[in-house]
Motif scaffolding. Sequence first.
Motif, short mmCIF file in Angstrom:
data_model
loop_
_atom_site.label_atom_id
_atom_site.label_comp_id
_atom_site.label_asym_id
_atom_site.label_seq_id
_atom_site.Cartn_x
_atom_site.Cartn_y
_atom_site.Cartn_z
N VAL A 82 10.10 0.78 10.49
CA VAL A 82 9.80 1.91 9.61
C VAL A 82 11.00 2.84 9.56
O VAL A 82 11.57 3.17 10.59
N GLN A 83 11.37 3.21 8.36
CA GLN A 83 12.30 4.33 8.19
C GLN A 83 11.48 5.41 7.54
O GLN A 83 11.28 5.40 6.33
N GLY A 84 10.93 6.27 8.36
CA GLY A 84 10.05 7.29 7.80
C GLY A 84 9.34 8.05 8.90
O GLY A 84 9.78 8.08 10.04
N CYS A 85 8.20 8.60 8.52
CA CYS A 85 7.52 9.54 9.41
C CYS A 85 6.57 8.84 10.39
O CYS A 85 6.29 7.65 10.28
N MET A 86 6.09 9.65 11.32
CA MET A 86 5.17 9.15 12.35
C MET A 86 3.87 8.63 11.73
O MET A 86 3.26 7.70 12.25
N HIS A 116 -0.86 8.48 1.34
CA HIS A 116 0.04 7.52 0.68
C HIS A 116 0.77 6.66 1.70
O HIS A 116 1.25 5.57 1.36
N CYS A 117 0.89 7.12 2.95
CA CYS A 117 1.54 6.30 3.99
C CYS A 117 0.70 5.03 4.21
O CYS A 117 1.27 3.93 4.38
N ALA A 118 -0.63 5.17 4.21
CA ALA A 118 -1.51 4.00 4.39
C ALA A 118 -1.35 3.05 3.20
O ALA A 118 -1.33 1.82 3.37
N GLU A 119 -1.25 3.62 2.01
CA GLU A 119 -1.08 2.78 0.81
C GLU A 119 0.25 2.02 0.86
O GLU A 119 0.31 0.83 0.55
N CYS A 151 8.14 8.58 -1.72
CA CYS A 151 8.64 9.65 -0.85
C CYS A 151 9.98 9.28 -0.20
O CYS A 151 10.60 10.11 0.45
N GLY A 152 10.38 8.01 -0.33
CA GLY A 152 11.64 7.58 0.28
C GLY A 152 11.45 6.80 1.56
O GLY A 152 12.40 6.20 2.07
N ASP A 153 10.24 6.82 2.13
CA ASP A 153 9.99 6.04 3.34
C ASP A 153 10.10 4.55 3.04
O ASP A 153 9.74 4.11 1.95
N VAL A 202 -0.04 -0.84 3.70
CA VAL A 202 -0.90 -1.95 3.31
C VAL A 202 -0.23 -2.72 2.16
O VAL A 202 -0.22 -3.96 2.15
N GLY A 203 0.37 -2.01 1.23
CA GLY A 203 1.06 -2.68 0.11
C GLY A 203 2.21 -3.54 0.63
O GLY A 203 2.40 -4.66 0.16
N ALA A 204 2.96 -3.04 1.58
CA ALA A 204 4.08 -3.81 2.16
C ALA A 204 3.53 -5.03 2.89
O ALA A 204 4.10 -6.13 2.79
N PHE A 205 2.43 -4.85 3.58
CA PHE A 205 1.84 -5.99 4.30
C PHE A 205 1.38 -7.07 3.32
O PHE A 205 1.61 -8.27 3.55
#
Length: 135
Positions: free
Chosen positions: A65-69, A111-114, A43-45, A117-120
């Motif tokens: 974060v560069q993205g949504c709430m 997908h924000c959670a995915e 999504c670009g986040d 967690v993937g970044a972590f």
Amino acid sequence: MESNPNSAFFQHHSLNYIEMAMRTDRMERIQNPDGYSKKKGDCGDMVEFFLKGNREKIKSVSFMVQGCMNTVACSNTVAEFTQGKSSETAWDITPEQVIEFLETLPRDHYHCAELCVGAFYLALVDMTLGKPGYY
Ligand code: FES
């Protein structure tokens, strides 16, 4: 009569979601982190994680974060679940746990959670194996 968009936000979200979406004390760029990652979603986040610690204990978890709430809420939840844990325990975090904890993460934003967690996970790889977590 027009309804206040802020009151709609508070009415439609759980307390956990509201706290995780509004909390800002972990949003910081740490110099010389022991684990670092940067991951961009479809999504670009963009999410960056900064870990201080070692295999025995993750002393601090910070993020940008560069993205949504929703992404902020998910990143804070990841930090909440993993700070103070061993790296082995921290590997257990899953997007499903984040979604369950937040209760009101919109389905079309799972997908924000995915992403978070993937970044972590990538930051953990960097901290424990010394492999850079940039993807
Ligand atoms: Fe894509 Fe949040 S909208 S990660």
